[in-house]
Design a protein around this motif. Structure first.
Motif, PDB file in Angstrom:
ATOM      1  N   GLN A  55      -0.674 -34.946   2.855  1.00 26.10           N
ATOM      2  CA  GLN A  55      -1.053 -34.635   1.481  1.00 26.10           C
ATOM      3  C   GLN A  55      -0.237 -33.439   1.004  1.00 26.10           C
ATOM      4  OE1 GLN A  55      -5.255 -34.337   0.747  1.00 26.10           O
ATOM      5  NE2 GLN A  55      -4.948 -32.844  -0.846  1.00 26.10           N
ATOM      6  N   LEU A  56       0.409 -33.586  -0.131  1.00 28.09           N
ATOM      7  CA  LEU A  56       1.119 -32.470  -0.737  1.00 28.09           C
ATOM      8  C   LEU A  56       0.104 -31.412  -1.114  1.00 28.09           C
ATOM      9  CD1 LEU A  56       3.879 -31.473  -1.723  1.00 28.09           C
ATOM     10  CD2 LEU A  56       3.372 -32.523  -3.926  1.00 28.09           C
ATOM     11  N   GLY A  57       0.365 -30.169  -0.742  1.00 30.25           N
ATOM     12  CA  GLY A  57      -0.583 -29.093  -1.032  1.00 30.25           C
ATOM     13  C   GLY A  57      -1.855 -29.209  -0.220  1.00 30.25           C
ATOM     14  N   GLY A  58      -1.748 -29.668   1.006  1.00 27.95           N
ATOM     15  CA  GLY A  58      -2.912 -29.930   1.844  1.00 27.95           C
ATOM     16  C   GLY A  58      -3.493 -28.728   2.560  1.00 27.95           C
ATOM     17  N   ILE A  59      -3.173 -27.523   2.126  1.00 28.73           N
ATOM     18  CA  ILE A  59      -3.729 -26.332   2.763  1.00 28.73           C
ATOM     19  C   ILE A  59      -5.149 -26.137   2.232  1.00 28.73           C
ATOM     20  CG2 ILE A  59      -3.521 -23.854   3.104  1.00 28.73           C
ATOM     21  CD1 ILE A  59      -0.478 -24.229   2.715  1.00 28.73           C
ATOM     22  N   LEU A  60      -6.125 -26.264   3.123  1.00 28.96           N
ATOM     23  CA  LEU A  60      -7.532 -26.157   2.738  1.00 28.96           C
ATOM     24  C   LEU A  60      -8.049 -24.728   2.836  1.00 28.96           C
ATOM     25  CD1 LEU A  60      -8.765 -29.341   4.599  1.00 28.96           C
ATOM     26  CD2 LEU A  60      -8.168 -29.122   2.183  1.00 28.96           C
ATOM     27  N   GLY A  61      -7.349 -23.899   3.578  1.00 32.32           N
ATOM     28  CA  GLY A  61      -7.736 -22.502   3.715  1.00 32.32           C
ATOM     29  C   GLY A  61      -6.824 -21.796   4.680  1.00 32.32           C
ATOM     30  N   THR A  62      -6.638 -20.504   4.465  1.00 34.32           N
ATOM     31  CA  THR A  62      -5.827 -19.669   5.354  1.00 34.32           C
ATOM     32  C   THR A  62      -6.546 -18.340   5.544  1.00 34.32           C
ATOM     33  OG1 THR A  62      -3.765 -20.687   4.610  1.00 34.32           O
ATOM     34  CG2 THR A  62      -3.582 -18.538   5.657  1.00 34.32           C
ATOM     35  N   TRP A  63      -6.604 -17.893   6.796  1.00 40.08           N
ATOM     36  CA  TRP A  63      -7.267 -16.641   7.130  1.00 40.08           C
ATOM     37  C   TRP A  63      -6.368 -15.858   8.074  1.00 40.08           C
ATOM     38  CZ3 TRP A  63      -9.209 -21.523   7.206  1.00 40.08           C
ATOM     39  CH2 TRP A  63     -10.192 -21.817   6.260  1.00 40.08           C
ATOM     40  N   PHE A  68     -11.017 -12.033   8.459  1.00 39.40           N
ATOM     41  CA  PHE A  68     -11.787 -13.195   8.904  1.00 39.40           C
ATOM     42  C   PHE A  68     -13.249 -13.132   8.462  1.00 39.40           C
ATOM     43  CE2 PHE A  68      -8.454 -13.307  12.327  1.00 39.40           C
ATOM     44  CZ  PHE A  68      -7.895 -14.512  11.951  1.00 39.40           C
ATOM     45  N   GLY A  69     -13.631 -12.102   7.728  1.00 33.02           N
ATOM     46  CA  GLY A  69     -15.020 -11.894   7.334  1.00 33.02           C
ATOM     47  C   GLY A  69     -15.647 -13.047   6.570  1.00 33.02           C
ATOM     48  N   ASN A  70     -14.895 -13.744   5.742  1.00 29.71           N
ATOM     49  CA  ASN A  70     -15.431 -14.849   4.947  1.00 29.71           C
ATOM     50  C   ASN A  70     -15.227 -16.214   5.594  1.00 29.71           C
ATOM     51  OD1 ASN A  70     -16.284 -13.162   2.889  1.00 29.71           O
ATOM     52  ND2 ASN A  70     -14.348 -13.300   1.807  1.00 29.71           N
ATOM     53  N   ASP A  94     -17.413 -16.242  14.816  1.00 31.60           N
ATOM     54  CA  ASP A  94     -17.834 -15.082  15.613  1.00 31.60           C
ATOM     55  C   ASP A  94     -16.677 -14.523  16.437  1.00 31.60           C
ATOM     56  OD1 ASP A  94     -20.384 -15.388  14.587  1.00 31.60           O
ATOM     57  OD2 ASP A  94     -21.228 -16.245  16.424  1.00 31.60           O
ATOM     58  N   PHE A  95     -15.898 -15.408  17.033  1.00 30.10           N
ATOM     59  CA  PHE A  95     -14.777 -14.952  17.841  1.00 30.10           C
ATOM     60  C   PHE A  95     -13.750 -14.202  16.987  1.00 30.10           C
ATOM     61  CE2 PHE A  95     -10.755 -14.958  19.940  1.00 30.10           C
ATOM     62  CZ  PHE A  95     -11.061 -14.752  21.272  1.00 30.10           C
ATOM     63  N   LEU A  96     -13.327 -14.819  15.888  1.00 30.19           N
ATOM     64  CA  LEU A  96     -12.279 -14.220  15.066  1.00 30.19           C
ATOM     65  C   LEU A  96     -12.763 -12.991  14.313  1.00 30.19           C
ATOM     66  CD1 LEU A  96     -10.559 -17.473  13.832  1.00 30.19           C
ATOM     67  CD2 LEU A  96      -9.612 -15.778  15.408  1.00 30.19           C
ATOM     68  N   SER A  97     -14.013 -12.978  13.905  1.00 32.02           N
ATOM     69  CA  SER A  97     -14.533 -11.803  13.190  1.00 32.02           C
ATOM     70  C   SER A  97     -14.591 -10.586  14.083  1.00 32.02           C
ATOM     71  CB  SER A  97     -15.917 -12.111  12.614  1.00 32.02           C
ATOM     72  OG  SER A  97     -15.820 -13.103  11.621  1.00 32.02           O
ATOM     73  N   GLY A  98     -14.667 -10.809  15.395  1.00 31.14           N
ATOM     74  CA  GLY A  98     -14.675  -9.709  16.346  1.00 31.14           C
ATOM     75  C   GLY A  98     -13.296  -9.139  16.640  1.00 31.14           C
TER      76      GLY A  98
END
Length: 99
Positions: A55-63, A68-70, A94-98
């Protein structure tokens, strides 16, 4: 046969160089095949993206590291659609927020 269409893409920064280091098909793969290695080889920073294939523009999210709080809140829509379980999202968040 239906193929999984959402993947985690992981980029690391080490010594100011950013590299794509992995593509993972599930939260469990992300946790067990990548994040579990942090104990012995944590990068300077990490950026994870949730990508929809073919899908063109298929990025659903980037952190990114330090932001990583949200992540858990952002993943709720994937729980609502049944793509991810609550437990999987809680573990990743939990892992990434730490970090």
């Amino acid at each position: 046969m239906q193929f999984r269409r959402i993947y985690w893409v992981v980029e690391e920064t080490r010594n100011s160089d950013r590299n794509l280091v992995g593509v993972f098909t599930s939260n469990s793969d992300l946790l067990e095949r990548y994040l579990a290695l942090f104990e012995t080889n944590e990068p300077d920073s990490v950026r994870i993206s949730l990508i929809k294939l073919d899908q063109l523009g298929g990025i659903l999210g980037t952190w990114e590291s330090g932001k990583f709080g949200n992540l858990r809140q952002d993943l709720q829509k994937f729980i609502d659609t049944g793509e991810f379980s609550i437990d999987e999202c809680d573990r990743v968040s939990d892992f990434l927020s730490g970090r």
